[in-house]
Design a protein around this motif. Structure first.
Motif, PDB file in Angstrom:
ATOM      1  N   LYS A  85       0.827  -1.214   0.000  1.00 24.58           N
ATOM      2  CA  LYS A  85       0.000   0.000   0.000  1.00 24.58           C
ATOM      3  C   LYS A  85       0.859   1.261   0.000  1.00 24.58           C
ATOM      4  O   LYS A  85       0.483   2.275  -0.600  1.00 24.58           O
TER       5      LYS A  85
ATOM      6  N   THR B 105      -1.628   4.263  -1.403  1.00 24.34           N
ATOM      7  CA  THR B 105      -2.903   4.345  -0.682  1.00 24.34           C
ATOM      8  C   THR B 105      -2.691   4.495   0.820  1.00 24.34           C
ATOM      9  O   THR B 105      -3.627   4.758   1.560  1.00 24.34           O
ATOM     10  N   GLU B 106      -1.469   4.256   1.298  1.00 18.19           N
ATOM     11  CA  GLU B 106      -1.093   4.597   2.669  1.00 18.19           C
ATOM     12  C   GLU B 106       0.096   5.548   2.579  1.00 18.19           C
ATOM     13  O   GLU B 106       0.952   5.397   1.701  1.00 18.19           O
ATOM     14  N   GLN B 107       0.108   6.529   3.466  1.00 19.02           N
ATOM     15  CA  GLN B 107       1.183   7.521   3.444  1.00 19.02           C
ATOM     16  C   GLN B 107       2.169   7.249   4.570  1.00 19.02           C
ATOM     17  O   GLN B 107       1.761   6.916   5.693  1.00 19.02           O
TER      18      GLN B 107
ATOM     19  N   TRP C 266      -3.631  -3.401  -9.350  1.00 19.68           N
ATOM     20  CA  TRP C 266      -3.646  -4.127  -8.072  1.00 19.68           C
ATOM     21  C   TRP C 266      -4.496  -5.384  -8.228  1.00 19.68           C
ATOM     22  O   TRP C 266      -5.647  -5.308  -8.662  1.00 19.68           O
TER      23      TRP C 266
ATOM     24  N   GLU D 220     -11.866  -0.338  -1.891  1.00 18.61           N
ATOM     25  CA  GLU D 220     -10.473  -0.145  -1.508  1.00 18.61           C
ATOM     26  C   GLU D 220      -9.552  -0.234  -2.727  1.00 18.61           C
ATOM     27  O   GLU D 220      -8.642   0.570  -2.904  1.00 18.61           O
TER      28      GLU D 220
ATOM     29  N   GLU E  84      -9.756   2.720  -5.241  1.00 14.61           N
ATOM     30  CA  GLU E  84      -8.916   3.868  -4.888  1.00 14.61           C
ATOM     31  C   GLU E  84      -7.512   3.704  -5.487  1.00 14.61           C
ATOM     32  O   GLU E  84      -6.934   4.664  -5.996  1.00 14.61           O
ATOM     33  N   VAL E  85      -6.982   2.479  -5.440  1.00 11.13           N
ATOM     34  CA  VAL E  85      -5.658   2.229  -6.017  1.00 11.13           C
ATOM     35  C   VAL E  85      -5.662   2.515  -7.518  1.00 11.13           C
ATOM     36  O   VAL E  85      -4.690   3.012  -8.085  1.00 11.13           O
TER      37      VAL E  85
ATOM     38  N   ARG F 188     -11.683   8.521  -7.124  1.00 12.70           N
ATOM     39  CA  ARG F 188     -11.778   9.350  -5.920  1.00 12.70           C
ATOM     40  C   ARG F 188     -12.936   8.822  -5.074  1.00 12.70           C
ATOM     41  O   ARG F 188     -14.059   9.336  -5.137  1.00 12.70           O
ATOM     42  N   THR F 189     -12.629   7.802  -4.321  1.00 13.01           N
ATOM     43  CA  THR F 189     -13.690   7.076  -3.633  1.00 13.01           C
ATOM     44  C   THR F 189     -14.353   7.912  -2.535  1.00 13.01           C
ATOM     45  O   THR F 189     -15.537   7.729  -2.267  1.00 13.01           O
TER      46      THR F 189
END
Lengths: 270, 282
Positions: free
Chosen positions: A51, A56-58, A74, B164, B167-168, B172-173
């Motif tokens: 991620k 999607t994770e920072q 993905w 989920e 979004e990847v 823009r969920t």
């Protein structure tokens, strides 16, 4: 290993959910055409690492450098997919071009591309079939096709070898190797150490941090595996590939383990 | 034949019939997404939450749609927000926020008994008492929902199937979730007078799950659910005229009968059809 500029660079990255750290001080790069396996026990932070690469994770600490227009494909864990959702194979694959699609409806070009992709992946005849009515290998290919619809620079697969039979595992890994050969960076997580040892040129061992990163022969060493999995394992070689086996009382074929130190350890334990 | 057409001689029935058909289709369309996202309880909860907004807007003298709309949207967004905390979960978040909102509505009514009758209609539905502004509201919301579904069909499908991962892939969920919450709250408010707070949840859920029993394709499920919602809405209000029962109750009973028949049919033949389709060994 490809010599191109990296697509993603992680520099001393740490990440936490609330106050619980998941990964710390991770530094690694992902370059075009690389085929990377991330191994580690459950809860080691493998999916979190994916991620962070996907964005999607920072990162809480450190930095992740990635081009803004980086395209990610993905492939989710099969356990997380709702197989009873009313969608057919072609509908799932068409999702891959949703974000880039400028029109609210599917274009004939997109449909042709889906047809071609499914055909190339050997499942062209399943286009209109419901996703529940597929075998494990076919299901993986459908989600790989969806990821490829996004024209990804990086293809990320979360546990693609989980619960599949040996033939499917080989097929999936062969497919990923052929995709990497086209220049797509492929990165996957798995528990299957021997699968990555035999098929992947680069393995990253993690357990909250990167313990080892490199060629399987250099990474899959008893000391590394003990640190990552907390379990003693031995390595034997077969046709140049390391094979990981559970520890036995015969350390003679073990690579990288000092037999005297081993005897001493057993003596202390006994 | 004349006897069968008798209710349509009355203008109030013709208007009520049209509104019920529209509300039935609207709830079923938006309900398809609700059901597939595993949020069936949110329809039930949100309709009760909106009731609090309706009561508050009457009390302070602002437009019903504005008051209930803002209240409903804020409730939906709060549910989205709170349910992301894994220690709480979506079902508990809906339970806390919507029942608290409903309780506020009850408390306001109990202090101002003068408008109790209006709220009986909101609770149980009174299609024959619908006024022009409510007709206009329902038509506008229906057009907006159909338009949004047409425009964002692909995005909503991906969001519903796997938010989920969507979004990847660059969707823009967060914005899509907010838009969906707005459409859902608007649909519930617009249908409240027709179906009633207590029965809207059924209109959101039953036609989509009935449609799911007969198709494996999302697009077909959406259309079939809309048709079932419209048909059961029309048949329900027609029967309510003759049986002299509340229209909302008659509609939901019709929907439950359709579901039961389809469920029985799919239990007897559906699995066999799936087996015949088979899984190819590959």
């Amino acid at each position: 290993m490809p010599k191109s500029d990296p697509l993603v660079q992680l520099h001393q990255v740490s990440f936490a959910y609330g106050s619980d750290p998941v990964v710390t001080d991770i530094s690694m790069t992902v370059a075009p055409g690389e085929l990377i396996g991330v191994v580690g026990p459950s809860g080691a932070g493998k999916t979190t690492l994916l991620k962070l690469i996907a964005g999607t994770e920072q990162a809480v600490l450190g930095s992740v450098n990635r081009p803004q227009d980086l395209r990610i494909g993905w492939v989710p864990q099969v356990e997380t997919v709702n197989w009873y959702f009313p969608v057919t194979v072609d509908e799932v694959v068409l999702m891959g071009s949703t974000a880039g699609g400028s029109r609210p409806w599917y274009t004939s070009e997109e449909r042709k591309r889906v047809h071609r992709l499914l055909h190339d992946l050997g499942i062209g005849h399943l286009e209109g079939r419901h996703i529940r009515r597929l075998s494990g290998g076919q299901q993986q290919r459908v989600f790989v096709a969806r990821a490829l619809m996004a024209d990804p620079d990086i293809l990320i697969l979360d546990e693609p070898l989980s619960g599949v039979d040996v033939k499917t595992r080989q097929d999936v890994l062969d497919l990923l190797a052929s995709l990497a050969a086209t220049g797509i960076a492929v990165i996957l997580t798995t528990h299957d150490l021997n699968g990555v040892a035999a098929h992947l040129p680069r393995v990253v061992c993690i357990n909250g941090k990167v313990v080892a990163d490199g060629h399987p022969a250099a990474v899959l060493r008893p000391a590394n595996l003990l640190e990552v999995f907390g379990a003693r394992m031995e390595i034997i070689e077969h046709e140049g590939h390391p094979i990981v086996i559970d520890s036995h009382d015969q350390p003679s074929n073990v690579i990288g383990m000092d037999p005297s130190a081993e005897r001493s350890r057993r003596g202390n334990a006994g | 034949m004349e006897t069968l057409a008798e209710p349509f001689q009355y203008i109030f029935f013709r208007e009520g019939f049209a509104m019920t058909v529209l509300a039935g289709a609207l709830c079923a369309l938006i309900g398809t997404y609700v059901v597939l996202r595993g949020m069936s309880y949110i329809g039930h909860g949100l309709s009760h939450a909106v009731f609090g907004g309706a009561a508050a807007s009457f009390l302070v003298g602002i437009n019903f749609y504005l008051g209930a709309g803002v209240w409903g949207l804020v409730s939906a967004l709060m549910i989205n927000r709170v349910s992301r905390r894994r220690t709480i979960g979506a079902d508990a978040a809906i339970g806390v926020i919507t029942t608290a909102s409903f309780a506020i509505g009850i408390a306001l009514i109990s202090r101002n008994r003068s408008f109790t009758r209006n709220f009986e209609a909101a609770l149980f539905g009174n299609v024959l008492g619908i006024d022009t502004s409510q007709v206009v509201g329902l038509v506008i919301v229906s057009i907006a929902v159909v338009g949004a579904i047409a425009l964002f069909y692909r995005r909503f499908l991906f969001l519903t199937f796997d938010g989920e991962v969507a979004e990847v892939f660059g969707l823009r969920t967060g914005r899509l979730d907010a838009l969906f919450s707005l459409l859902l709250a608007a649909s519930i408010i617009a249908s409240m007078q027709v179906l009633g707070v207590t029965l809207i949840a059924a209109a959101l859920v039953i036609p989509p799950v009935s449609a799911r029993l007969v198709t494996d394709r999302f697009g077909r499920m959406l259309v079939l659910a809309g048709i079932m919602g419209a048909l059961t809405g029309g048949i329900g209000i027609y029967l309510s005229f003759y049986l002299d029962v509340a229209s909302g109750a008659a509609i939901v009973i019709c929907q439950a009968i359709v579901f039961s028949v389809l469920y029985l049919f799919s239990a007897l033949f559906g699995d066999r059809r799936a087996q015949l389709a088979g899984v190819e060994a590959h």
